[in-house]
Design a protein around this motif. Structure first.
Motif, PDB file in Angstrom:
ATOM      1  N   GLU A   1       0.830  -1.215   0.000  1.00 41.07           N
ATOM      2  CA  GLU A   1       0.000   0.000   0.000  1.00 41.07           C
ATOM      3  C   GLU A   1       0.862   1.262   0.000  1.00 41.07           C
ATOM      4  OE1 GLU A   1      -3.255   0.099  -0.618  1.00 41.07           O
ATOM      5  OE2 GLU A   1      -2.953  -2.056  -0.853  1.00 41.07           O
ATOM      6  N   VAL A   2       1.930   1.252   0.785  1.00 41.93           N
ATOM      7  CA  VAL A   2       2.846   2.399   0.825  1.00 41.93           C
ATOM      8  C   VAL A   2       3.457   2.609  -0.560  1.00 41.93           C
ATOM      9  CG1 VAL A   2       5.022   3.257   1.818  1.00 41.93           C
ATOM     10  CG2 VAL A   2       3.314   2.151   3.301  1.00 41.93           C
TER      11      VAL A   2
ATOM     12  N   ASP B   1       1.666   5.941  -7.446  1.00 33.48           N
ATOM     13  CA  ASP B   1       0.493   6.562  -8.055  1.00 33.48           C
ATOM     14  C   ASP B   1       0.818   7.948  -8.620  1.00 33.48           C
ATOM     15  OD1 ASP B   1      -2.252   6.388  -8.724  1.00 33.48           O
ATOM     16  OD2 ASP B   1      -2.714   7.801  -7.100  1.00 33.48           O
ATOM     17  N   GLU B   2       1.889   8.539  -8.099  1.00 27.49           N
ATOM     18  CA  GLU B   2       2.282   9.875  -8.540  1.00 27.49           C
ATOM     19  C   GLU B   2       3.168   9.854  -9.781  1.00 27.49           C
ATOM     20  OE1 GLU B   2       4.158  11.705  -5.198  1.00 27.49           O
ATOM     21  OE2 GLU B   2       2.461  11.281  -3.883  1.00 27.49           O
TER      22      GLU B   2
ATOM     23  N   LYS C   1       2.263   1.588  -3.502  1.00 24.43           N
ATOM     24  CA  LYS C   1       1.242   2.006  -4.470  1.00 24.43           C
ATOM     25  C   LYS C   1       0.932   3.493  -4.345  1.00 24.43           C
ATOM     26  CE  LYS C   1      -1.178  -2.332  -5.288  1.00 24.43           C
ATOM     27  NZ  LYS C   1      -2.449  -3.077  -5.097  1.00 24.43           N
ATOM     28  N   LYS C   2       0.854   3.981  -3.133  1.00 26.82           N
ATOM     29  CA  LYS C   2       0.589   5.405  -2.928  1.00 26.82           C
ATOM     30  C   LYS C   2       1.722   6.238  -3.529  1.00 26.82           C
ATOM     31  CE  LYS C   2      -0.432   8.820   0.589  1.00 26.82           C
ATOM     32  NZ  LYS C   2      -0.448   9.153   1.993  1.00 26.82           N
TER      33      LYS C   2
ATOM     34  N   LYS D   1       3.692   3.456 -12.532  1.00 21.48           N
ATOM     35  CA  LYS D   1       2.414   2.738 -12.528  1.00 21.48           C
ATOM     36  C   LYS D   1       2.491   1.433 -13.312  1.00 21.48           C
ATOM     37  CE  LYS D   1      -0.612   6.699 -11.862  1.00 21.48           C
ATOM     38  NZ  LYS D   1      -1.636   7.557 -12.435  1.00 21.48           N
TER      39      LYS D   1
END
Length: 154
Positions: free
Chosen positions: A83-84, A90-91, A86-87, A96
């Motif tokens: 999750e860390v 995402d930028e 992916k966050k 991606k």
């Protein structure tokens, strides 16, 4: 953004996480361990002459693989590490494209390990590299102490 730039951005981000979210209970799963895993992944990856994308994928997975320890309990740290990552990714549009492969690598380090491809195998080997070194006695004590501290037995 080039792979080299993405790697450097990842390195800075994860270094910052370990600095701002410092947890003294992380006696083993700390920045030193993460940096060692990155070095070992790079060393093992060189043997396989990985292309730039695969090498970057592997090393980003190595940087993020234990970041979840900064946010959650040990049993769920791989999922939180994903999750860390992916966050962060995402930028970045180039990043991606790599998220699924990085996720697979990070999740391959979850016990029982089940690496499904070469990059996952390399990361798992890099993460457990210390088992086969003279540092094992020291790292084994660190892991045990960290576990006891985190569950409140010390």
């Amino acid at each position: 953004m080039s792979y080299k730039e993405l790697y450097k951005k990842t390195e800075r981000y994860v270094l910052g996480l370990f600095e701002t979210k410092f947890d003294e209970r992380l006696i083993f799963h700390n920045l030193k361990h993460t940096e060692t895993v990155v070095k070992r992944a790079e060393e093992i990856g060189e043997h396989y002459d990985l292309n730039e994308k695969d090498k970057t994928t592997l090393l980003i997975a190595a940087w993020f693989h234990d970041t979840g320890h900064l946010f959650t309990e040990p049993a769920k740290h791989e999922e939180m590490s994903v999750e860390v990552m992916k966050k962060f990714m995402d930028e970045d549009s180039e990043g991606k494209e790599m998220v699924d492969e990085i996720t697979k690598c990070i999740m391959a380090t979850k016990f029982p390990r089940n690496p499904s491809d070469l990059l996952c195998e390399i990361l798992c080997d890099a993460d457990t590299y210390h088992f086969g070194t003279k540092e094992f006695k020291k790292t084994n004590k660190q892991v045990r102490k960290e576990e006891n501290v985190r569950i409140g037995h010390v």
